[in-house]
Write an enzyme that holds these catalytic residues in place. Structure first.
Site, PDB file in Angstrom:
ATOM      1  N   LYS A   7       0.828  -1.176  -0.012  1.00  0.00           N
ATOM      2  CA  LYS A   7       0.082  -0.007   0.041  1.00  0.00           C
ATOM      3  C   LYS A   7       0.971   1.185  -0.090  1.00  0.00           C
ATOM      4  CE  LYS A   7      -3.741   2.272   2.492  1.00  0.00           C
ATOM      5  NZ  LYS A   7      -4.443   2.419   3.800  1.00  0.00           N
ATOM      6  N   ARG A  37     -10.350  10.793   2.093  1.00  0.00           N
ATOM      7  CA  ARG A  37     -10.227  11.734   3.467  1.00  0.00           C
ATOM      8  C   ARG A  37     -11.806  12.362   4.071  1.00  0.00           C
ATOM      9  NH1 ARG A  37      -4.631  12.293   3.525  1.00  0.00           N
ATOM     10  NH2 ARG A  37      -4.042  10.007   3.597  1.00  0.00           N
ATOM     11  N   ARG A  61       1.021   9.848   5.729  1.00  0.00           N
ATOM     12  CA  ARG A  61       1.353   8.589   6.159  1.00  0.00           C
ATOM     13  C   ARG A  61       2.992   7.957   5.509  1.00  0.00           C
ATOM     14  NH1 ARG A  61      -3.538   7.860   8.101  1.00  0.00           N
ATOM     15  NH2 ARG A  61      -5.411   8.225   6.797  1.00  0.00           N
ATOM     16  N   GLU A 107       7.298  -6.875   1.377  1.00  0.00           N
ATOM     17  CA  GLU A 107       6.202  -6.822   2.032  1.00  0.00           C
ATOM     18  C   GLU A 107       5.104  -8.119   1.747  1.00  0.00           C
ATOM     19  OE1 GLU A 107       5.150  -4.687   4.343  1.00  0.00           O
ATOM     20  OE2 GLU A 107       6.776  -2.982   4.131  1.00  0.00           O
ATOM     21  N   LYS A 136      -2.168  -1.513  -3.728  1.00  0.00           N
ATOM     22  CA  LYS A 136      -3.082  -0.215  -3.762  1.00  0.00           C
ATOM     23  C   LYS A 136      -2.263   0.849  -3.697  1.00  0.00           C
ATOM     24  CE  LYS A 136      -6.301   1.709  -0.367  1.00  0.00           C
ATOM     25  NZ  LYS A 136      -6.909   1.551   0.943  1.00  0.00           N
ATOM     26  N   SER A 173     -10.313   5.864  -4.260  1.00  0.00           N
ATOM     27  CA  SER A 173     -11.408   7.178  -4.544  1.00  0.00           C
ATOM     28  C   SER A 173     -10.676   7.938  -5.590  1.00  0.00           C
ATOM     29  CB  SER A 173     -11.286   7.762  -3.032  1.00  0.00           C
ATOM     30  OG  SER A 173     -10.036   8.068  -2.770  1.00  0.00           O
ATOM     31  N   TYR A 233     -15.589   1.235  -6.460  1.00  0.00           N
ATOM     32  CA  TYR A 233     -16.792   1.923  -5.963  1.00  0.00           C
ATOM     33  C   TYR A 233     -17.810   1.648  -7.323  1.00  0.00           C
ATOM     34  CZ  TYR A 233     -13.883   3.545  -2.545  1.00  0.00           C
ATOM     35  OH  TYR A 233     -12.945   3.933  -1.369  1.00  0.00           O
TER      36      TYR A 233
HETATM   37  C1  PBG Z   1      -6.933   3.691   5.701  1.00  0.00           C
HETATM   38  C2  PBG Z   1      -7.392   3.598   4.257  1.00  0.00           C
HETATM   39  C3  PBG Z   1      -7.447   4.564   3.183  1.00  0.00           C
HETATM   40  C4  PBG Z   1      -7.935   3.966   2.148  1.00  0.00           C
HETATM   41  C5  PBG Z   1      -8.495   2.822   2.578  1.00  0.00           C
HETATM   42  N1  PBG Z   1      -8.121   2.400   3.962  1.00  0.00           N
HETATM   43  C6  PBG Z   1      -6.748   5.874   3.280  1.00  0.00           C
HETATM   44  C7  PBG Z   1      -5.166   5.915   3.645  1.00  0.00           C
HETATM   45  O1  PBG Z   1      -4.488   5.116   3.694  1.00  0.00           O
HETATM   46  O2  PBG Z   1      -4.920   7.245   3.580  1.00  0.00           O
HETATM   47  C8  PBG Z   1      -7.951   4.587   0.802  1.00  0.00           C
HETATM   48  C9  PBG Z   1      -9.278   4.116  -0.134  1.00  0.00           C
HETATM   49  C10 PBG Z   1      -9.718   5.121  -1.240  1.00  0.00           C
HETATM   50  O3  PBG Z   1      -8.751   6.272  -1.335  1.00  0.00           O
HETATM   51  O4  PBG Z   1     -10.525   4.640  -2.037  1.00  0.00           O
HETATM   52  N2  PBG Z   1      -7.360   2.880   6.575  1.00  0.00           N
END
Ligand code: PBG
Length: 310
Positions: free
Chosen positions: A183, A193, A204, A220, A235, A261, A300
Protein backbone atom coordinates in the site's frame (compact mmCIF):
# COMPACT_ATOMS: atom_id res chain seq x y z
CA UNK A 1 -14.20 -14.25 -32.64
CA UNK A 2 -12.98 -11.61 -30.20
CA UNK A 3 -14.99 -13.22 -27.43
CA UNK A 4 -13.53 -16.60 -28.30
CA UNK A 5 -9.94 -15.41 -28.03
CA UNK A 6 -10.15 -12.80 -25.24
CA UNK A 7 -7.42 -13.44 -22.67
CA UNK A 8 -8.89 -11.59 -19.72
CA UNK A 9 -12.34 -11.88 -18.17
CA UNK A 10 -14.28 -9.42 -16.07
CA UNK A 11 -17.09 -10.91 -14.00
CA UNK A 12 -19.30 -9.54 -11.24
CA UNK A 13 -18.00 -12.10 -8.72
CA UNK A 14 -14.50 -10.62 -9.09
CA UNK A 15 -15.68 -7.20 -7.90
CA UNK A 16 -15.87 -5.98 -4.31
CA UNK A 17 -17.86 -2.91 -3.31
CA UNK A 18 -16.31 -0.66 -0.63
CA UNK A 19 -19.04 0.98 1.49
CA UNK A 20 -19.16 3.58 4.25
CA UNK A 21 -21.49 3.48 7.24
CA UNK A 22 -21.81 6.62 9.36
CA UNK A 23 -22.92 6.96 12.96
CA UNK A 24 -25.89 9.15 13.74
CA UNK A 25 -27.19 9.76 10.21
CA UNK A 26 -30.80 9.08 9.29
CA UNK A 27 -30.33 9.46 5.53
CA UNK A 28 -27.37 8.64 3.29
CA UNK A 29 -24.94 11.57 3.22
CA UNK A 30 -23.43 12.21 -0.25
CA UNK A 31 -19.64 12.47 -0.55
CA UNK A 32 -19.03 15.51 -2.76
CA UNK A 33 -15.61 14.38 -4.04
CA UNK A 34 -17.05 10.98 -5.01
CA UNK A 35 -20.35 11.65 -6.81
CA UNK A 36 -22.57 8.59 -6.55
CA UNK A 37 -20.93 7.34 -3.32
CA UNK A 38 -22.43 8.06 0.10
CA UNK A 39 -21.93 7.57 3.80
CA UNK A 40 -24.76 5.23 4.64
CA UNK A 41 -27.16 4.99 7.53
CA UNK A 42 -27.60 1.47 8.87
CA UNK A 43 -30.84 1.22 6.87
CA UNK A 44 -29.46 2.43 3.58
CA UNK A 45 -26.38 0.23 4.12
CA UNK A 46 -28.62 -2.83 4.21
CA UNK A 47 -30.59 -1.78 1.13
CA UNK A 48 -27.55 -0.87 -0.93
CA UNK A 49 -25.77 -4.07 0.09
CA UNK A 50 -28.71 -6.15 -1.08
CA UNK A 51 -28.62 -4.34 -4.44
CA UNK A 52 -24.91 -5.10 -4.77
CA UNK A 53 -25.33 -8.75 -3.90
CA UNK A 54 -28.30 -9.11 -6.24
CA UNK A 55 -26.11 -7.68 -9.01
CA UNK A 56 -23.64 -10.47 -8.25
CA UNK A 57 -20.68 -8.72 -6.57
CA UNK A 58 -18.23 -11.02 -4.81
CA UNK A 59 -17.91 -9.07 -1.59
CA UNK A 60 -18.45 -5.87 0.37
CA UNK A 61 -15.68 -4.01 2.22
CA UNK A 62 -17.03 -1.86 5.04
CA UNK A 63 -15.53 1.31 6.52
CA UNK A 64 -16.97 3.02 9.59
CA UNK A 65 -17.42 6.76 10.08
CA UNK A 66 -17.81 7.56 13.78
CA UNK A 67 -19.22 10.80 15.16
CA UNK A 68 -16.35 13.30 15.68
CA UNK A 69 -16.96 13.28 19.43
CA UNK A 70 -16.39 9.50 19.52
CA UNK A 71 -12.83 9.75 18.21
CA UNK A 72 -9.93 9.52 20.65
CA UNK A 73 -6.17 8.95 20.68
CA UNK A 74 -6.40 5.15 20.57
CA UNK A 75 -9.50 4.83 18.36
CA UNK A 76 -11.62 3.20 21.08
CA UNK A 77 -14.77 3.11 18.92
CA UNK A 78 -13.01 0.72 16.53
CA UNK A 79 -13.02 -2.17 19.00
CA UNK A 80 -16.25 -1.21 20.79
CA UNK A 81 -18.91 -3.81 19.84
CA UNK A 82 -21.36 -0.89 19.69
CA UNK A 83 -19.01 1.23 17.55
CA UNK A 84 -20.46 2.12 14.17
CA UNK A 85 -18.25 -0.20 12.12
CA UNK A 86 -19.12 -3.22 14.25
CA UNK A 87 -22.82 -2.36 14.16
CA UNK A 88 -22.58 -2.04 10.38
CA UNK A 89 -20.81 -5.39 10.09
CA UNK A 90 -23.52 -7.03 12.16
CA UNK A 91 -26.17 -5.54 9.86
CA UNK A 92 -24.33 -6.76 6.75
CA UNK A 93 -23.74 -10.23 8.16
CA UNK A 94 -27.43 -10.50 8.95
CA UNK A 95 -28.64 -9.07 5.64
CA UNK A 96 -26.23 -10.55 3.07
CA UNK A 97 -23.79 -12.70 5.04
CA UNK A 98 -25.00 -15.93 3.49
CA UNK A 99 -24.61 -14.74 -0.07
CA UNK A 100 -21.47 -12.61 -0.16
CA UNK A 101 -18.15 -12.13 1.63
CA UNK A 102 -18.38 -9.49 4.36
CA UNK A 103 -15.08 -7.65 4.75
CA UNK A 104 -14.03 -5.16 7.40
CA UNK A 105 -11.43 -2.41 7.30
CA UNK A 106 -9.14 -3.32 10.18
CA UNK A 107 -7.43 0.02 10.69
CA UNK A 108 -7.69 2.80 13.25
CA UNK A 109 -7.53 5.93 11.12
CA UNK A 110 -11.26 6.60 10.98
CA UNK A 111 -11.45 6.33 14.75
CA UNK A 112 -8.42 8.27 15.98
CA UNK A 113 -8.67 11.99 16.69
CA UNK A 114 -5.25 12.53 15.06
CA UNK A 115 -6.30 10.52 11.99
CA UNK A 116 -3.28 8.18 11.91
CA UNK A 117 -3.61 4.46 11.31
CA UNK A 118 -2.08 3.66 14.69
CA UNK A 119 -1.54 4.97 18.19
CA UNK A 120 1.13 7.61 18.69
CA UNK A 121 4.30 7.50 20.78
CA UNK A 122 5.31 10.45 22.98
CA UNK A 123 7.25 12.03 20.09
CA UNK A 124 4.15 12.03 17.86
CA UNK A 125 5.32 9.19 15.61
CA UNK A 126 3.14 6.12 15.11
CA UNK A 127 4.04 3.40 17.64
CA UNK A 128 4.06 0.23 15.51
CA UNK A 129 3.97 -2.40 18.25
CA UNK A 130 1.47 -0.64 20.50
CA UNK A 131 -0.75 -0.38 17.42
CA UNK A 132 -0.63 -4.15 16.85
CA UNK A 133 -2.33 -4.73 20.18
CA UNK A 134 -5.16 -2.37 19.17
CA UNK A 135 -5.50 -4.13 15.79
CA UNK A 136 -5.94 -7.47 17.55
CA UNK A 137 -8.69 -6.02 19.74
CA UNK A 138 -10.35 -4.51 16.68
CA UNK A 139 -10.03 -7.78 14.74
CA UNK A 140 -11.70 -9.79 17.49
CA UNK A 141 -14.60 -7.35 17.67
CA UNK A 142 -15.02 -7.50 13.88
CA UNK A 143 -14.92 -11.29 13.79
CA UNK A 144 -17.48 -11.35 16.57
CA UNK A 145 -19.68 -8.93 14.57
CA UNK A 146 -19.67 -11.33 11.62
CA UNK A 147 -16.87 -10.21 9.30
CA UNK A 148 -15.53 -13.04 7.10
CA UNK A 149 -12.37 -11.28 5.98
CA UNK A 150 -10.33 -8.59 7.72
CA UNK A 151 -8.63 -5.95 5.58
CA UNK A 152 -5.40 -4.90 7.25
CA UNK A 153 -4.95 -1.49 5.65
CA UNK A 154 -2.76 0.13 8.32
CA UNK A 155 0.67 -0.94 6.99
CA UNK A 156 2.11 -1.69 10.43
CA UNK A 157 4.93 -4.24 10.43
CA UNK A 158 3.77 -7.59 11.79
CA UNK A 159 0.05 -6.78 11.64
CA UNK A 160 -0.95 -9.90 9.73
CA UNK A 161 0.88 -12.24 12.11
CA UNK A 162 -0.39 -10.49 15.23
CA UNK A 163 -4.00 -10.57 14.02
CA UNK A 164 -3.73 -14.20 12.87
CA UNK A 165 -2.42 -15.27 16.30
CA UNK A 166 -5.09 -13.26 18.07
CA UNK A 167 -7.88 -14.74 15.96
CA UNK A 168 -6.59 -18.29 16.36
CA UNK A 169 -6.21 -17.94 20.13
CA UNK A 170 -9.85 -16.86 20.30
CA UNK A 171 -10.98 -19.83 18.19
CA UNK A 172 -11.68 -17.61 15.16
CA UNK A 173 -9.91 -19.95 12.77
CA UNK A 174 -12.41 -19.30 9.97
CA UNK A 175 -11.89 -15.54 9.84
CA UNK A 176 -9.53 -14.72 6.99
CA UNK A 177 -7.05 -11.90 6.41
CA UNK A 178 -6.94 -9.72 3.30
CA UNK A 179 -3.50 -8.16 3.65
CA UNK A 180 -2.91 -4.75 2.13
CA UNK A 181 0.62 -5.92 1.37
CA UNK A 182 1.81 -3.17 -0.92
CA UNK A 183 0.00 0.00 0.00
CA UNK A 184 1.62 3.16 -1.24
CA UNK A 185 1.54 6.64 0.31
CA UNK A 186 -0.60 8.07 -2.48
CA UNK A 187 -2.02 11.46 -3.34
CA UNK A 188 -4.94 9.61 -4.94
CA UNK A 189 -6.46 8.83 -1.53
CA UNK A 190 -7.59 12.46 -1.37
CA UNK A 191 -11.37 11.97 -1.78
CA UNK A 192 -11.33 9.14 0.78
CA UNK A 193 -10.39 11.65 3.47
CA UNK A 194 -13.75 13.33 2.96
CA UNK A 195 -15.48 9.96 2.64
CA UNK A 196 -14.50 8.95 6.16
CA UNK A 197 -14.33 12.42 7.72
CA UNK A 198 -10.62 11.93 8.39
CA UNK A 199 -8.89 14.11 10.99
CA UNK A 200 -5.44 13.52 9.51
CA UNK A 201 -2.91 16.32 9.32
CA UNK A 202 0.34 15.49 7.60
CA UNK A 203 0.85 12.22 5.78
CA UNK A 204 1.41 8.49 6.21
CA UNK A 205 4.88 8.26 4.70
CA UNK A 206 6.42 6.69 7.81
CA UNK A 207 4.29 3.57 7.38
CA UNK A 208 3.00 3.42 3.82
CA UNK A 209 5.32 2.65 0.93
CA UNK A 210 7.32 5.10 -1.11
CA UNK A 211 5.91 5.30 -4.67
CA UNK A 212 9.51 5.10 -5.89
CA UNK A 213 9.96 1.53 -4.66
CA UNK A 214 9.21 -1.75 -6.40
CA UNK A 215 11.45 -4.29 -4.69
CA UNK A 216 10.09 -3.25 -1.31
CA UNK A 217 6.63 -4.41 -2.37
CA UNK A 218 7.97 -7.93 -2.86
CA UNK A 219 9.49 -7.86 0.60
CA UNK A 220 6.12 -6.80 2.03
CA UNK A 221 4.39 -9.56 0.05
CA UNK A 222 6.75 -12.25 1.36
CA UNK A 223 6.36 -11.09 4.94
CA UNK A 224 2.56 -11.10 4.69
CA UNK A 225 2.52 -14.56 3.14
CA UNK A 226 4.77 -15.89 5.89
CA UNK A 227 2.55 -14.28 8.53
CA UNK A 228 -0.57 -16.01 7.20
CA UNK A 229 -2.27 -13.70 4.70
CA UNK A 230 -5.14 -15.42 2.86
CA UNK A 231 -5.38 -12.81 0.09
CA UNK A 232 -2.87 -10.03 -0.67
CA UNK A 233 -3.58 -6.62 -2.14
CA UNK A 234 -1.87 -3.87 -4.09
CA UNK A 235 -3.18 -0.33 -3.64
CA UNK A 236 -3.76 2.03 -5.41
CA UNK A 237 -4.31 0.16 -8.68
CA UNK A 238 -3.82 2.41 -11.67
CA UNK A 239 -0.44 3.96 -10.89
CA UNK A 240 0.87 0.61 -9.61
CA UNK A 241 -0.04 -1.89 -12.33
CA UNK A 242 3.59 -2.96 -12.63
CA UNK A 243 3.65 -3.79 -8.92
CA UNK A 244 0.39 -5.69 -9.32
CA UNK A 245 1.85 -7.80 -12.13
CA UNK A 246 4.93 -8.60 -10.13
CA UNK A 247 2.96 -9.49 -7.00
CA UNK A 248 0.57 -11.65 -9.05
CA UNK A 249 3.48 -13.53 -10.59
CA UNK A 250 4.93 -14.35 -7.19
CA UNK A 251 1.97 -14.72 -4.87
CA UNK A 252 0.84 -18.14 -3.71
CA UNK A 253 -2.55 -16.76 -2.60
CA UNK A 254 -5.21 -14.79 -4.52
CA UNK A 255 -4.35 -11.18 -5.36
CA UNK A 256 -6.62 -8.16 -5.02
CA UNK A 257 -6.21 -4.58 -6.17
CA UNK A 258 -8.01 -1.47 -4.90
CA UNK A 259 -9.21 1.06 -7.46
CA UNK A 260 -9.22 3.89 -4.95
CA UNK A 261 -11.19 7.07 -4.41
CA UNK A 262 -8.96 9.31 -6.54
CA UNK A 263 -9.19 6.91 -9.46
CA UNK A 264 -12.97 6.93 -9.12
CA UNK A 265 -13.05 10.73 -8.85
CA UNK A 266 -10.88 11.31 -11.93
CA UNK A 267 -12.95 9.18 -14.28
CA UNK A 268 -16.19 10.50 -12.79
CA UNK A 269 -15.12 14.13 -13.19
CA UNK A 270 -13.89 13.72 -16.75
CA UNK A 271 -17.07 11.86 -17.72
CA UNK A 272 -19.25 14.54 -16.11
CA UNK A 273 -17.58 17.08 -18.39
CA UNK A 274 -18.18 14.90 -21.40
CA UNK A 275 -14.43 14.45 -21.91
CA UNK A 276 -14.50 10.66 -21.79
CA UNK A 277 -17.10 7.95 -22.12
CA UNK A 278 -17.90 6.88 -18.60
CA UNK A 279 -18.92 3.29 -19.13
CA UNK A 280 -16.11 2.61 -21.57
CA UNK A 281 -13.50 4.15 -19.29
CA UNK A 282 -14.74 2.33 -16.19
CA UNK A 283 -14.79 -1.08 -17.84
CA UNK A 284 -11.41 -0.52 -19.50
CA UNK A 285 -9.87 0.52 -16.17
CA UNK A 286 -11.25 -2.61 -14.48
CA UNK A 287 -10.13 -4.87 -17.30
CA UNK A 288 -6.66 -3.34 -17.14
CA UNK A 289 -6.42 -4.09 -13.43
CA UNK A 290 -7.52 -7.68 -14.07
CA UNK A 291 -5.04 -8.02 -16.96
CA UNK A 292 -2.24 -6.76 -14.71
CA UNK A 293 -2.91 -9.71 -12.41
CA UNK A 294 -5.71 -8.96 -9.96
CA UNK A 295 -8.06 -11.85 -9.22
CA UNK A 296 -10.25 -9.47 -7.23
CA UNK A 297 -10.88 -5.74 -7.73
CA UNK A 298 -12.22 -3.39 -5.08
CA UNK A 299 -14.09 -0.64 -6.91
CA UNK A 300 -16.76 1.91 -6.08
CA UNK A 301 -18.35 0.95 -9.41
CA UNK A 302 -18.80 -2.70 -8.39
CA UNK A 303 -22.61 -2.78 -8.50
CA UNK A 304 -22.94 -0.71 -11.65
CA UNK A 305 -20.21 -2.64 -13.45
CA UNK A 306 -21.80 -5.92 -12.36
CA UNK A 307 -25.05 -4.79 -14.04
CA UNK A 308 -23.21 -3.88 -17.23
CA UNK A 309 -21.45 -7.24 -17.26
CA UNK A 310 -24.45 -9.46 -16.72
C1 PBG B 1 -6.79 3.65 5.64
C2 PBG B 1 -7.38 3.56 4.29
C3 PBG B 1 -7.28 4.51 3.27
C4 PBG B 1 -8.00 3.98 2.19
C5 PBG B 1 -8.50 2.75 2.57
N1 PBG B 1 -8.08 2.50 3.86
C6 PBG B 1 -6.70 5.86 3.26
C7 PBG B 1 -5.27 6.06 3.55
O1 PBG B 1 -4.50 5.11 3.70
O2 PBG B 1 -4.87 7.23 3.65
C8 PBG B 1 -8.17 4.67 0.87
C9 PBG B 1 -9.24 4.13 -0.01
C10 PBG B 1 -9.56 5.05 -1.13
O3 PBG B 1 -8.89 6.09 -1.33
O4 PBG B 1 -10.53 4.75 -1.86
N2 PBG B 1 -7.46 2.85 6.55
Amino acid sequence: MRRLVAETTLEPRQLVLPMFVADGVAEPRPISSMPGVAQHSLDSLRKTAVEAVTAGVGGIMLFGVPRPEDKDAVGSAASDPHGILNRGLRALAEEVGDSTVVMADTCLDEFTDHGHCGVLAADGAVDNDATLQRYVEMALAQAEAGADLLGTSGMMDGQVGAIRRGLDAAGRIDTGILAYSAKYASAFYGPFREAVGSSLEGDRRTYQQDPANRREAIRELELDLAEGADIVMVKPAMSYLDILREVADRSTVPVAAYQISGEYAMITAAAERGWIDRRGAVLESLLGIRRAGADIVLTYWATEAAHWLS
